[in-house]
Enzyme design. Structure first.
Site, mmCIF file in Angstrom:
data_model
loop_
_atom_site.group_PDB
_atom_site.id
_atom_site.type_symbol
_atom_site.label_atom_id
_atom_site.label_comp_id
_atom_site.label_asym_id
_atom_site.label_seq_id
_atom_site.Cartn_x
_atom_site.Cartn_y
_atom_site.Cartn_z
ATOM 1 N N ALA A 1 -38.127 -5.291 29.878
ATOM 2 C CA ALA A 1 -39.498 -5.007 30.308
ATOM 3 C C ALA A 1 -39.886 -5.900 31.481
ATOM 4 C CB ALA A 1 -40.466 -5.192 29.144
ATOM 5 N N ASP A 2 -39.519 -7.179 31.406
ATOM 6 C CA ASP A 2 -39.759 -8.082 32.535
ATOM 7 C C ASP A 2 -39.018 -7.611 33.772
ATOM 8 O OD1 ASP A 2 -41.469 -10.044 31.462
ATOM 9 O OD2 ASP A 2 -39.810 -11.116 30.550
ATOM 10 N N LEU A 3 -37.742 -7.302 33.609
ATOM 11 C CA LEU A 3 -36.928 -6.932 34.762
ATOM 12 C C LEU A 3 -37.414 -5.641 35.398
ATOM 13 C CD1 LEU A 3 -33.460 -7.803 33.202
ATOM 14 C CD2 LEU A 3 -34.663 -9.086 34.975
#
Length: 405
Positions: A186-188
């Protein structure tokens, strides 16, 4: 401290990257924002990472593993997301440090932040204020669940977002075994979508002369990659569930056991199914298996049929046979195998950098390559190691004090 900030790539050198004349101020920390700014740095942008005095980016303390001598230990997590950047430590509550930031903003093309909604406003650094100072500024703002809406103020952490955005319900051995993806996806993804939005806004600025605010979130980025699982619900009314290593809409497609391990195959067309059957003396028109929809409905039978054939094969000769008959296939590699693989290295996916305390390091490299019309590669190759905290402060202040070029 260094004597001079890491120079921006030569603007006359196409190998410096397509963003070689862009200055990015990176106010973000952890992973989503830093991944976006690293992508921009890989493309040649000059990225100035603004960190908290004393401890810097949170990821400097995320470990083990750490590497280096005691007192100079570096987090491998931080090293993964901060190549091609400079570092300056600024206390944004201190008027003198805030002035340094504002002077950076005056010269910047892009500013990236992933504070919780309202934090910059309380510091007197709201987006409206920043863009009044520099109307050409492109601002990327990444939040956990969006900057507005009924839950817009929620803190965003990757695994929570993976769960809230439905990804964990699709990942795992079965419906009762939700699993996180093995990287902070999700961050990436929010960093990748953010960088993509920045590029669009920079292009628009060449037409309008003014900047833009680009917003994304961990929630938005994860929902944005639901792909066929999304329309499976929104159009067909089916709720997808985790079902292990086999595709919900294609069969056979997944991980299959053989005599000494397992291989993966992907038969995404009826032509490939016929090739596979011909190569292993199976009947492609067997009752109940003649079409993909039939095979999906009889998935367990298909798995049994394939694994019965593979039971007499070791993985290496089996993969060779699959390649010979033209069936897409592969092994499941560990990360050490991936980075030792000649194909990985041939694609520039490992870069060597000189770190000021750790010496020569190999880092995972950028996934894009660039070529001119004649086929010559012009991809950036002069990558810089992730910076030590505040390493570029003195030189950066000197640069700000000098008249703009």
């Amino acid at each position: 401290m260094t004597d001079a900030p890491a120079p921006a790539p030569d603007p006359t050198d196409p190998g410096g990257g397509p963003l070689r004349d862009v200055l990015v101020v990176d106010l973000s920390r952890a992973l989503a924002g830093p991944h976006a700014t690293m992508m921009l740095g890989d493309l040649g942008a000059r990225v100035v990472k603004v960190e908290a005095p004393g401890h810097g980016d949170d990821t400097r303390g995320w470990g083990p593993p750490f590497v280096g001598d005691e007192g100079e230990r570096q987090s491998t997590y931080f090293l993964s997301a901060n190549r091609n950047k400079e570092s300056v430590a600024l206390d944004l509550k201190d008027p003198a440090d805030k002035d340094v930031l504002l002077r950076l903003v005056d010269r910047a093309d892009v500013l990236v932040e992933n504070f919780r909604t309202g934090v910059l406003d309380r510091l007197g650094l709201g987006i409206e204020t920043l863009m009044e100072r520099n109307p050409r500024l492109v601002v990327l703002s990444i939040t956990g669940f969006g900057h507005d809406g009924p839950e817009g103020g929620r803190a965003g952490y990757d695994q929570i977002a993976q769960g809230e955005a439905g990804l964990m319900s699709l990942t795992g051995s079965g419906p009762d075994d939700p699993q996180r993806v093995g990287v902070p996806i999700a961050d990436l993804l929010s960093g990748m979508y953010g960088a993509y939005g920045v590029l669009a806004a920079l292009h628009e600025r060449t037409l309008t002369g003014v900047g833009r605010v680009v917003r994304t979130s961990l929630l938005a980025a994860t929902v944005g990659v639901h792909a066929f699982q999304g329309t499976r619900w929104t159009v067909a009314g089916e709720v997808g569930r985790a079902q292990g290593n086999h595709h919900p809409s294609i069969a056979p497609y997944g991980l299959f056991r053989c005599r000494d391990g397992a291989v993966q195959i992907a038969l995404g067309s009826e032509g490939l199914w016929r090739k596979f059957c011909a190569g292993f003396d199976l009947d492609p028109a067997a009752e109940g298996l003649a079409t993909n929809s039939e095979r999906v409905g009889a998935r367990e039978r298909v798995i049994a049929v394939v694994e019965e054939v593979f039971a007499s094969w070791d993985a290496a000769p089996l993969l060779a046979r699959l390649a010979e008959i033209g069936v897409p296939a592969g092994k499941v590699r560990t990360l050490d195998e991936v980075y030792a693989w000649d194909q990985t290295r041939s694609q520039g996916l490992l870069v060597d950098v000189e770190h000021p305390t750790l010496g020569r390091l190999s880092l995972p490299g950028p996934p894009l390559r660039f070529f001119d019309a004649a086929g010559a590669e012009v991809t950036r190759t002069d990558h810089q190691a992730p910076p030590l905290l505040d390493a570029d402060a003195e030189a950066l202040r000197a640069w700000l004090d000098a008249p703009p070029a």
